[in-house]
Design a protein around this motif. Structure first.
Motif, PDB file in Angstrom:
ATOM      1  N   PRO A  23      42.117  -2.808  32.471  1.00 27.01           N
ATOM      2  CA  PRO A  23      42.894  -3.917  33.033  1.00 27.01           C
ATOM      3  C   PRO A  23      43.221  -3.661  34.506  1.00 27.01           C
ATOM      4  CG  PRO A  23      44.282  -2.520  31.647  1.00 27.01           C
ATOM      5  CD  PRO A  23      42.867  -2.058  31.450  1.00 27.01           C
ATOM      6  N   MET A  24      42.928  -4.635  35.336  1.00 24.03           N
ATOM      7  CA  MET A  24      43.207  -4.478  36.774  1.00 24.03           C
ATOM      8  C   MET A  24      43.743  -5.782  37.361  1.00 24.03           C
ATOM      9  SD  MET A  24      40.042  -2.117  38.109  1.00 24.03           S
ATOM     10  CE  MET A  24      38.830  -2.836  37.023  1.00 24.03           C
ATOM     11  N   MET A  26      44.596  -8.587  39.750  1.00 29.73           N
ATOM     12  CA  MET A  26      43.821  -9.131  40.865  1.00 29.73           C
ATOM     13  C   MET A  26      44.704  -9.929  41.829  1.00 29.73           C
ATOM     14  SD  MET A  26      40.613  -8.237  40.791  1.00 29.73           S
ATOM     15  CE  MET A  26      41.072  -6.562  40.370  1.00 29.73           C
ATOM     16  N   HIS A 163      51.198  -3.405  27.368  1.00 28.20           N
ATOM     17  CA  HIS A 163      51.289  -2.492  28.517  1.00 28.20           C
ATOM     18  C   HIS A 163      52.564  -1.655  28.421  1.00 28.20           C
ATOM     19  CE1 HIS A 163      50.620  -0.687  32.273  1.00 28.20           C
ATOM     20  NE2 HIS A 163      50.389  -1.746  33.041  1.00 28.20           N
ATOM     21  N   HIS A 166      52.655   3.140  33.136  1.00 31.44           N
ATOM     22  CA  HIS A 166      52.794   2.984  34.594  1.00 31.44           C
ATOM     23  C   HIS A 166      54.198   2.643  35.069  1.00 31.44           C
ATOM     24  CE1 HIS A 166      48.199   2.072  34.474  1.00 31.44           C
ATOM     25  NE2 HIS A 166      48.497   3.317  34.174  1.00 31.44           N
ATOM     26  N   SER A 248      46.713   6.451  29.736  1.00 31.12           N
ATOM     27  CA  SER A 248      46.818   6.540  31.188  1.00 31.12           C
ATOM     28  C   SER A 248      47.957   7.505  31.520  1.00 31.12           C
ATOM     29  CB  SER A 248      47.063   5.139  31.755  1.00 31.12           C
ATOM     30  OG  SER A 248      46.958   5.140  33.148  1.00 31.12           O
ATOM     31  N   TYR A 263      40.968  13.135  34.857  1.00 28.40           N
ATOM     32  CA  TYR A 263      42.292  13.777  34.999  1.00 28.40           C
ATOM     33  C   TYR A 263      43.291  13.455  33.892  1.00 28.40           C
ATOM     34  CZ  TYR A 263      43.723   9.305  37.150  1.00 28.40           C
ATOM     35  OH  TYR A 263      43.967   7.979  37.387  1.00 28.40           O
ATOM     36  N   VAL A 282      40.672   7.007  30.141  1.00 26.90           N
ATOM     37  CA  VAL A 282      40.604   6.278  31.411  1.00 26.90           C
ATOM     38  C   VAL A 282      40.958   7.223  32.550  1.00 26.90           C
ATOM     39  CG1 VAL A 282      43.016   5.425  31.302  1.00 26.90           C
ATOM     40  CG2 VAL A 282      41.314   4.153  32.630  1.00 26.90           C
ATOM     41  N   LEU A 284      39.078   7.949  36.568  1.00 25.15           N
ATOM     42  CA  LEU A 284      37.965   8.608  37.245  1.00 25.15           C
ATOM     43  C   LEU A 284      36.839   9.013  36.296  1.00 25.15           C
ATOM     44  CD1 LEU A 284      39.629  10.632  40.148  1.00 25.15           C
ATOM     45  CD2 LEU A 284      38.208   8.581  40.297  1.00 25.15           C
ATOM     46  N   PHE A 304      37.471   3.462  29.230  1.00 25.70           N
ATOM     47  CA  PHE A 304      37.935   2.376  30.089  1.00 25.70           C
ATOM     48  C   PHE A 304      37.465   2.685  31.513  1.00 25.70           C
ATOM     49  CE2 PHE A 304      41.453   0.026  27.760  1.00 25.70           C
ATOM     50  CZ  PHE A 304      41.197   0.580  26.516  1.00 25.70           C
ATOM     51  N   ILE A 305      36.790   1.723  32.111  1.00 31.81           N
ATOM     52  CA  ILE A 305      36.247   1.907  33.451  1.00 31.81           C
ATOM     53  C   ILE A 305      36.966   0.936  34.391  1.00 31.81           C
ATOM     54  CG2 ILE A 305      34.137   1.864  34.849  1.00 31.81           C
ATOM     55  CD1 ILE A 305      34.002   3.942  32.582  1.00 31.81           C
ATOM     56  N   GLY A 306      37.583   1.474  35.416  1.00 34.99           N
ATOM     57  CA  GLY A 306      38.317   0.647  36.367  1.00 34.99           C
ATOM     58  C   GLY A 306      37.545   0.431  37.642  1.00 34.99           C
ATOM     59  N   ARG A 307      37.829   1.271  38.627  1.00 30.97           N
ATOM     60  CA  ARG A 307      37.278   1.032  39.964  1.00 30.97           C
ATOM     61  C   ARG A 307      35.755   1.045  40.010  1.00 30.97           C
ATOM     62  NH1 ARG A 307      41.339   5.391  42.258  1.00 30.97           N
ATOM     63  NH2 ARG A 307      40.936   6.080  40.118  1.00 30.97           N
ATOM     64  N   LEU A 310      34.698  -2.298  39.629  1.00 37.35           N
ATOM     65  CA  LEU A 310      34.948  -3.151  40.804  1.00 37.35           C
ATOM     66  C   LEU A 310      33.823  -2.969  41.821  1.00 37.35           C
ATOM     67  CD1 LEU A 310      38.789  -2.853  41.592  1.00 37.35           C
ATOM     68  CD2 LEU A 310      37.597  -4.560  40.207  1.00 37.35           C
TER      69      LEU A 310
HETATM   70  C1  LIG Z   1      43.149  -2.923  41.649  1.00 32.57           C
HETATM   71  C2  LIG Z   1      43.727  -2.230  40.452  1.00 32.57           C
HETATM   72  C3  LIG Z   1      44.603  -2.928  39.627  1.00 32.57           C
HETATM   73  C4  LIG Z   1      45.116  -2.313  38.476  1.00 32.57           C
HETATM   74  N1  LIG Z   1      45.900  -3.047  37.619  1.00 32.57           N
HETATM   75  C5  LIG Z   1      46.232  -2.526  36.399  1.00 32.57           C
HETATM   76  C6  LIG Z   1      46.808  -3.344  35.390  1.00 32.57           C
HETATM   77  O1  LIG Z   1      46.946  -4.562  35.524  1.00 32.57           O
HETATM   78  N2  LIG Z   1      47.154  -2.741  34.226  1.00 32.57           N
HETATM   79  C7  LIG Z   1      46.944  -1.410  33.992  1.00 32.57           C
HETATM   80  O2  LIG Z   1      47.301  -0.910  32.931  1.00 32.57           O
HETATM   81  N3  LIG Z   1      46.348  -0.633  34.924  1.00 32.57           N
HETATM   82  C8  LIG Z   1      45.959  -1.167  36.089  1.00 32.57           C
HETATM   83  N4  LIG Z   1      45.256  -0.405  36.986  1.00 32.57           N
HETATM   84  C9  LIG Z   1      44.821   0.954  36.579  1.00 32.57           C
HETATM   85  C10 LIG Z   1      43.390   0.904  36.004  1.00 32.57           C
HETATM   86  O3  LIG Z   1      43.332   0.129  34.814  1.00 32.57           O
HETATM   87  C11 LIG Z   1      42.874   2.321  35.696  1.00 32.57           C
HETATM   88  O4  LIG Z   1      43.699   2.867  34.705  1.00 32.57           O
HETATM   89  C12 LIG Z   1      42.889   3.228  36.932  1.00 32.57           C
HETATM   90  O5  LIG Z   1      42.303   2.560  38.042  1.00 32.57           O
HETATM   91  C13 LIG Z   1      42.122   4.532  36.672  1.00 32.57           C
HETATM   92  O6  LIG Z   1      40.804   4.268  36.245  1.00 32.57           O
HETATM   93  P1  LIG Z   1      39.536   4.333  37.285  1.00 32.57           P
HETATM   94  O7  LIG Z   1      39.561   5.696  37.890  1.00 32.57           O
HETATM   95  O8  LIG Z   1      38.323   4.085  36.413  1.00 32.57           O
HETATM   96  O9  LIG Z   1      39.740   3.262  38.309  1.00 32.57           O
HETATM   97  C14 LIG Z   1      44.768  -0.974  38.163  1.00 32.57           C
HETATM   98  C15 LIG Z   1      43.925  -0.271  39.029  1.00 32.57           C
HETATM   99  C16 LIG Z   1      43.384  -0.884  40.147  1.00 32.57           C
HETATM  100  C17 LIG Z   1      42.418  -0.106  41.014  1.00 32.57           C
END
Ligand SMILES: Cc1cc2nc3c(=O)[nH]c(=O)nc-3n(C[C@H](O)[C@H](O)[C@H](O)COP(=O)(O)O)c2cc1C
Length: 338
Positions: A23-24, A26, A163, A166, A248, A263, A282, A284, A304-307, A310
């Protein structure tokens, strides 16, 4: 066959692979009304075209005062359902399953309005001082999660993620760093868990599909929840019918977090083994080989894949190439995906 591309099932919802779009936020609602915009359709559908198995929609606010920013998505009103349904249809059209992350920012809301938290302690100087929630505020907020779950069902989501990470509202209740209450919702870890417990129950009153919970498994402060506390919470989640813990970390207080590949994996693996519950890894995770290692060594059930997603909406294709797996191409792209 790689495990990353082996289907898996949660309460009858079959994911075609183990890749989840993390989840990210926007911050892209144009009129500060919480409604889905054309950007959201393009953004989420692209990851479905790219063969992500589960596309999770960003933190979506169950109350307007629970938004992280005024441009967050919302699910606090019946008027949000139609847009979210259309978003589901767009994602489903390309074979992905869908999830929505139900969220409330609590003291980390950056809004003009009053903001709320278990205790009246601000995050730091850049944030407002929150109002301490009354029992009535707590009841209303729990009810908002229930109404959000009903709307999520009407909109056609396959999975709900709550959620709890964080340093947002649920995490503020869980953590002794942010919850200074003296009533039934504060004090012992049993009491600090009560808010989440009641939210899970209220979601379940409207929703019989899979429920994931994202947690911060490390608060990076010795006065925060210990690993023992975290394992107590995940044990309780298991008893309460949660299907997966998404592991997380951080965000409860302004602490610096040491980051490196995987990590957050250590604690994810411990939760999976010690609570015997499915987990999501999740943080990196950037390559197919890394994801495969995590799954094959039973350190998590989903990645879970975030960045990385993107940067590349076709990340699953790159991961499949690395692992020597043939991935079904969307019919339109077959000539390019040999
Ligand atoms: C632009 C952005 C927005 C994010 N928004 C959320 C969110 O809405 N909810 C959440 O649980 N984590 C959020 N995160 C954290 C990501 O879901 C993820 O846990 C974090 O980026 C680490 O994973 P990665 O290294 O694959 O990016 C966000 C991260 C980024 C970069």
């Amino acid at each position: 066959m790689s495990k990353l591309f082996t289907p898996t099932d949660f309460k009858g919802i079959t994911l075609k692979n183990r890749i989840v779009m993390s989840p990210m936020c926007m911050y892209s609602c144009e009129r500060e009304d919480g409604k889905v915009t054309p950007f959201h359709f393009t953004h989420y559908a692209s990851r479905a075209v790219g063969q992500t198995g589960l596309v999770m929609v960003e933190a979506t606010a169950v109350q307007p005062e629970g938004r992280i920013s005024a441009n967050d998505l919302g699910i606090w009103d019946e008027g949000h359902t139609a847009g979210l349904k259309q978003l589901n249809d767009e994602i489903h059209a390309y074979g992905a399953k869908t999830a929505i992350q139900l969220a409330h920012a609590g003291r980390k809301a950056q809004l003009e309005s009053d903001i709320y938290a278990p205790s009246s302690v601000r995050f730091n100087q850049d944030f407002k001082e929150p109002l301490e929630m009354t029992i009535n505020d707590i009841r209303e907020t729990i009810d908002s999660f229930k109404n959000a779950a009903r709307r999520a069902k009407e909109a056609g989501f396959d999975i709900i993620e709550i959620h709890g990470a964080h340093g947002y509202l649920i995490n503020q209740f869980l953590s002794p760093l942010t919850n200074l209450r003296q009533d039934d919702f504060g004090g012992s870890r049993k009491n600090r868990y009560r808010f989440l417990e009641e939210i899970i129950a209220s979601v379940k009153a409207e929703w019989d599909g899979p429920i994931f919970v994202r947690i911060s498994s490390n608060e990076y402060d010795e006065k925060g929840n210990s690993m023992d506390d975290i394992l107590y919470f995940t044990e309780r989640m298991k008893e309460d019918g949660v299907d997966l813990v998404d592991c997380s970390s951080g965000g409860v207080i302004p602490a610096s977090i040491p980051t490196y590949p995987g990590y957050q994996l250590n604690r994810c693996e411990r939760i999976k083994k010690e609570t015997d519950i499915a987990t999501g890894a999740v943080g990196l995770i950037t390559t197919g080989i890394q994801a495969e290692e995590i799954l094959q060594n039973d350190r998590a059930d989903l990645v879970f894949i975030g960045r990385s997603l993107l940067r590349n909406p076709y990340w699953p294709k790159a991961a499949a190439d690395e692992l020597g797996t043939t991935l079904d191409a969307p019919v339109q792209y077959k000539r390019g995906w040999k």
